[in-house]
Design an enzyme around this catalytic site. Sequence first.
Site, PDB file in Angstrom:
ATOM      1  N   HIS A   1      44.874 -13.266  11.758  1.00  0.00           N
ATOM      2  CA  HIS A   1      45.513 -12.226  12.582  1.00  0.00           C
ATOM      3  C   HIS A   1      46.067 -11.137  11.667  1.00  0.00           C
ATOM      4  CE1 HIS A   1      47.914 -10.451  15.819  1.00  0.00           C
ATOM      5  NE2 HIS A   1      48.904 -10.380  14.935  1.00  0.00           N
TER       6      HIS A   1
ATOM      7  N   ARG B   1       0.795  -1.223   0.000  1.00  0.00           N
ATOM      8  CA  ARG B   1       0.000   0.000   0.000  1.00  0.00           C
ATOM      9  C   ARG B   1       0.830   1.276   0.000  1.00  0.00           C
ATOM     10  NH1 ARG B   1      -2.449   0.215   6.174  1.00  0.00           N
ATOM     11  NH2 ARG B   1      -0.460   0.511   7.250  1.00  0.00           N
TER      12      ARG B   1
ATOM     13  N   HIS C   1      15.615  -9.829   9.660  1.00  0.00           N
ATOM     14  CA  HIS C   1      16.211 -11.087   9.194  1.00  0.00           C
ATOM     15  C   HIS C   1      15.393 -12.291   9.640  1.00  0.00           C
ATOM     16  CE1 HIS C   1      18.320  -9.513  12.784  1.00  0.00           C
ATOM     17  NE2 HIS C   1      18.350 -10.745  13.231  1.00  0.00           N
TER      18      HIS C   1
ATOM     19  N   GLY D   1       9.793  -2.812   0.315  1.00  0.00           N
ATOM     20  CA  GLY D   1      10.871  -2.807   1.294  1.00  0.00           C
ATOM     21  C   GLY D   1      10.365  -2.594   2.705  1.00  0.00           C
TER      22      GLY D   1
ATOM     23  N   ASP E   1       7.026  -9.485  11.645  1.00  0.00           N
ATOM     24  CA  ASP E   1       6.608  -8.825  12.880  1.00  0.00           C
ATOM     25  C   ASP E   1       5.176  -9.161  13.270  1.00  0.00           C
ATOM     26  OD1 ASP E   1       9.079  -7.696  12.831  1.00  0.00           O
ATOM     27  OD2 ASP E   1       8.408  -5.615  12.662  1.00  0.00           O
TER      28      ASP E   1
ATOM     29  N   GLY F   1      15.312   2.575  20.783  1.00  0.00           N
ATOM     30  CA  GLY F   1      15.556   3.691  21.680  1.00  0.00           C
ATOM     31  C   GLY F   1      17.029   3.989  21.852  1.00  0.00           C
TER      32      GLY F   1
END
Length: 481
Positions: free
Chosen positions: A460, A36, A336, A40, A327, A201
Amino acid sequence: MANTTYDVIVIGGGPGGYVAAIRAAQLGLKTAVVEREHLGGICLNWGCIPTKALLRSAEVYGHMSHADNYGLWAKDFGFDIKKVVERSRGVSKQLNGGVGHLLKKNKVDVIWGEATLTAPGKLSVKAPSKSAMGGKPVEQPKGALGPGDYAAKNVIVATGARPRVLPGLEPDGKLVWTYFEAMVPPAMPKSLLVVGSGAIGIEFASFYRTMGAEVTVVEVMDQILPVEDAEIAALARKRFEKQGISIRTSAKVTKLDKGKDSVTVTIEDAKGKTDTVTVDRVISAVGVVGNVENLGLEKLGVKTERGCIVTDGYGRTNVKGVHAIGDVAGPPMLAHKAEHEGVICVEKIAGRDAHPMKKELIPGCTYCHPQVASVGLTEKKAKEAGHEVRVGRFPFVGNGKAIALGEPEGLVKTVFDAKTGQLLGAHMIGAEVTELIQGYVVAMNLETTEEELMHTVFPHPTLSEMMHESVLDAYGRVIHM
């Protein structure tokens, strides 16, 4: 109108949605995405990506401010917040176009509008009502299909989440911000208060403090970054306070008194004592809530709990043919996680031998300064789960690369099961740990023990050597400490 029947229709074009759609198309399923506002999703347009662009600007500015530490000098430097924001928005715009290209390349149809499930396998799509920022409706992009009735054997709900709003802390777009407004400040506030010390936050607190604002963080829990290992969170707090951020834990905001261009915030501590702080702006970062409304879920009997859709490890809901990812399907609310969940979901739909989501193997990253990253169980959670643990630690100050970078403050911590050698969790704070954590994620997915990690050669000089040393420390074999 073209054929409106699909194998898979994904509602939402965010990280979970567009990845699920691409994978479905790769598997030979006729696929469409309903969006909508912006391909992304929140992550790319108003979350993960633009905030990292802002934080990069802050990081460079921070380095400039102490260039003498590197034998350099810089004078008459500063910043233009308008250009900082423009760069951030430009990064998002570039990637937004990239998602559209990927969908087109994979022959995924884009349907522009707001979808509602009217019956099993049936959707009605109407024109978008308004943008996420509350502005004018978003125009239908070229090549996208428009409003109408559509059908699919499988519908995947990937509608994401929005900022949680607490009573008395309602955002007004001017004095009280959500992450939307915090990402596009018209001017740099001289002071602000952040409510909530989770990843969102803390990232904003870090950005604004580095750019010169006086920052106060209020957290209702007894530690900042509540989901992180307590030892790592304590180190983070120490660093933030050293940078000048004022942190109030076991405290809550009870009242906002708005002035013309400032807010007086009443803060109550655990003992009921109150005091006030006056700031230019307040950022509400008290979490997010799933976008489950106006989708027709109730009509179909799709089960929801605490504002999220209930699913199994494959994204399936209690209603056949209806799936949910990202979510809107519950925590951890990370891009991810949504992407991987989308792949699992469509592979199961396609009859592939998909592995269910293992949430304990999902890494978490916070891009403040210093960075924080983790995967698996904290030391406390491991003990609560009944494990006898062996814990290894290695400080950044013992690592040559960290000292050369001028980043000697940090820690790598590993938690093992003492009986089996299983890596239960890894927790880090310091430079670039959000890039390092994946080494431990791979190890945990492969069920690697301490022995294999000890026999792995790390290059290293790198920061990654600390990962090796932390493992060695857990078993009394650390070399450089």
